[in-house]
Design a protein around this motif. Structure first.
Motif, PDB file in Angstrom:
ATOM      1  N   ASN A 169      -9.618   6.385 -17.838  1.00  0.00           N
ATOM      2  CA  ASN A 169      -8.977   6.853 -16.609  1.00  0.00           C
ATOM      3  C   ASN A 169      -8.077   5.722 -16.106  1.00  0.00           C
ATOM      4  N   PRO A 170      -6.917   5.542 -16.758  1.00  0.00           N
ATOM      5  CA  PRO A 170      -6.078   4.383 -16.446  1.00  0.00           C
ATOM      6  C   PRO A 170      -5.581   4.351 -15.005  1.00  0.00           C
ATOM      7  N   ILE A 171      -5.413   3.137 -14.514  1.00  0.00           N
ATOM      8  CA  ILE A 171      -4.808   2.915 -13.204  1.00  0.00           C
ATOM      9  C   ILE A 171      -3.294   3.002 -13.388  1.00  0.00           C
ATOM     10  N   LEU A 172      -2.648   3.736 -12.503  1.00  0.00           N
ATOM     11  CA  LEU A 172      -1.214   3.969 -12.609  1.00  0.00           C
ATOM     12  C   LEU A 172      -0.417   2.899 -11.878  1.00  0.00           C
ATOM     13  N   GLU A 173       0.829   2.774 -12.284  1.00  0.00           N
ATOM     14  CA  GLU A 173       1.756   1.853 -11.645  1.00  0.00           C
ATOM     15  C   GLU A 173       2.906   2.653 -11.028  1.00  0.00           C
ATOM     16  N   PRO A 174       3.625   2.063 -10.073  1.00  0.00           N
ATOM     17  CA  PRO A 174       4.748   2.776  -9.458  1.00  0.00           C
ATOM     18  C   PRO A 174       5.732   3.247 -10.526  1.00  0.00           C
ATOM     19  N   ASN A 175       6.241   4.454 -10.339  1.00  0.00           N
ATOM     20  CA  ASN A 175       7.250   5.078 -11.211  1.00  0.00           C
ATOM     21  C   ASN A 175       6.716   5.527 -12.561  1.00  0.00           C
ATOM     22  N   ASP A 176       5.411   5.502 -12.787  1.00  0.00           N
ATOM     23  CA  ASP A 176       4.861   6.085 -14.010  1.00  0.00           C
ATOM     24  C   ASP A 176       5.197   7.578 -14.038  1.00  0.00           C
ATOM     25  N   VAL A 177       5.317   8.120 -15.238  1.00  0.00           N
ATOM     26  CA  VAL A 177       5.546   9.557 -15.423  1.00  0.00           C
ATOM     27  C   VAL A 177       4.388  10.084 -16.256  1.00  0.00           C
ATOM     28  N   ILE A 178       3.732  11.130 -15.765  1.00  0.00           N
ATOM     29  CA  ILE A 178       2.606  11.751 -16.466  1.00  0.00           C
ATOM     30  C   ILE A 178       3.088  13.075 -17.040  1.00  0.00           C
ATOM     31  N   GLU A 179       2.820  13.292 -18.319  1.00  0.00           N
ATOM     32  CA  GLU A 179       3.114  14.563 -18.977  1.00  0.00           C
ATOM     33  C   GLU A 179       1.797  15.279 -19.192  1.00  0.00           C
ATOM     34  N   VAL A 180       1.665  16.479 -18.629  1.00  0.00           N
ATOM     35  CA  VAL A 180       0.463  17.294 -18.791  1.00  0.00           C
ATOM     36  C   VAL A 180       0.840  18.462 -19.676  1.00  0.00           C
ATOM     37  N   ARG A 181       0.184  18.578 -20.823  1.00  0.00           N
ATOM     38  CA  ARG A 181       0.491  19.685 -21.749  1.00  0.00           C
ATOM     39  C   ARG A 181      -0.743  20.476 -22.064  1.00  0.00           C
ATOM     40  N   ARG A 187       2.608  19.911  -7.185  1.00  0.00           N
ATOM     41  CA  ARG A 187       3.372  18.760  -6.672  1.00  0.00           C
ATOM     42  C   ARG A 187       3.791  17.865  -7.825  1.00  0.00           C
ATOM     43  N   ARG A 188       5.075  17.735  -8.048  1.00  0.00           N
ATOM     44  CA  ARG A 188       5.581  16.888  -9.137  1.00  0.00           C
ATOM     45  C   ARG A 188       5.654  15.420  -8.754  1.00  0.00           C
ATOM     46  N   ARG A 189       5.588  15.127  -7.461  1.00  0.00           N
ATOM     47  CA  ARG A 189       5.649  13.734  -7.018  1.00  0.00           C
ATOM     48  C   ARG A 189       4.390  13.438  -6.206  1.00  0.00           C
ATOM     49  N   VAL A 190       3.728  12.375  -6.620  1.00  0.00           N
ATOM     50  CA  VAL A 190       2.517  11.919  -5.930  1.00  0.00           C
ATOM     51  C   VAL A 190       2.812  10.514  -5.410  1.00  0.00           C
ATOM     52  N   ASP A 191       2.527  10.278  -4.149  1.00  0.00           N
ATOM     53  CA  ASP A 191       2.738   8.947  -3.581  1.00  0.00           C
ATOM     54  C   ASP A 191       1.836   7.946  -4.285  1.00  0.00           C
ATOM     55  N   VAL A 216       4.593   8.498  -8.337  1.00  0.00           N
ATOM     56  CA  VAL A 216       4.276   8.816  -9.722  1.00  0.00           C
ATOM     57  C   VAL A 216       4.750  10.247  -9.924  1.00  0.00           C
ATOM     58  N   THR A 217       5.451  10.507 -11.016  1.00  0.00           N
ATOM     59  CA  THR A 217       5.953  11.850 -11.312  1.00  0.00           C
ATOM     60  C   THR A 217       5.003  12.535 -12.288  1.00  0.00           C
ATOM     61  N   VAL A 218       4.687  13.801 -12.015  1.00  0.00           N
ATOM     62  CA  VAL A 218       3.796  14.571 -12.888  1.00  0.00           C
ATOM     63  C   VAL A 218       4.560  15.783 -13.393  1.00  0.00           C
ATOM     64  N   ASN A 219       4.767  15.856 -14.701  1.00  0.00           N
ATOM     65  CA  ASN A 219       5.452  16.993 -15.323  1.00  0.00           C
ATOM     66  C   ASN A 219       4.432  17.893 -15.994  1.00  0.00           C
ATOM     67  N   GLY A 220       4.599  19.189 -15.825  1.00  0.00           N
ATOM     68  CA  GLY A 220       3.675  20.159 -16.399  1.00  0.00           C
ATOM     69  C   GLY A 220       3.370  21.223 -15.366  1.00  0.00           C
TER      70      GLY A 220
END
Length: 81
Positions: free
Chosen positions: A69-81, A18-22, A10-14
Motif C-alpha cells: 500500500n505505497p505512500i503517494l507523492e504529489p502529482n502521482d497518477v494512478i491507473e485503475v483497470r 473523483r479524478r483528483r484527490v487532494d 493525485v490524479t486517478v484514472n479509471g
C-alpha cells in the motif's frame, strides 16, 4: 464556477467519481482510491502508479492483502483497470 486548487493533487484514472484527490503527507494508495470513489462493479484487475513519468507496479494480490500500500507523492497518477 471552477474551484481553485489549494495544493498538490493525485490524479486517478479509471472508473472513479473523483479524478483528483487532494494530496497530503502520508496519503496511501488505498486512501486515495477510497477518496476517488471507485465505481467499477468488480475488483480492479490492475493498479499502476506513474511518478515523474516512471511506472510503479502494484501487485493486486499484495495490495488486496494489505501487504503493498505505497505512500503517494504529489502529482502521482494512478491507473485503475
Amino acid at each position: 464556477m471552477q474551484r481553485e486548487q489549494a495544493g498538490p493533487v493525485v490524479t486517478v484514472n479509471g472508473q472513479v467519481v473523483r479524478r483528483r484527490v487532494d494530496w497530503r503527507e502520508g496519503l496511501s494508495l488505498a486512501e486515495a482510491l477510497l477518496e476517488a470513489e471507485y465505481t467499477g462493479t468488480t475488483t480492479p484487475v490492475s493498479l499502476r502508479i506513474t511518478r515523474g513519468g516512471r511506472p510503479i507496479s502494484v501487485t493486486m494480490r499484495r495490495f488486496l492483502s494489505g501487504s503493498q500500500n505505497p505512500i503517494l507523492e504529489p502529482n502521482d497518477v494512478i491507473e485503475v483497470r
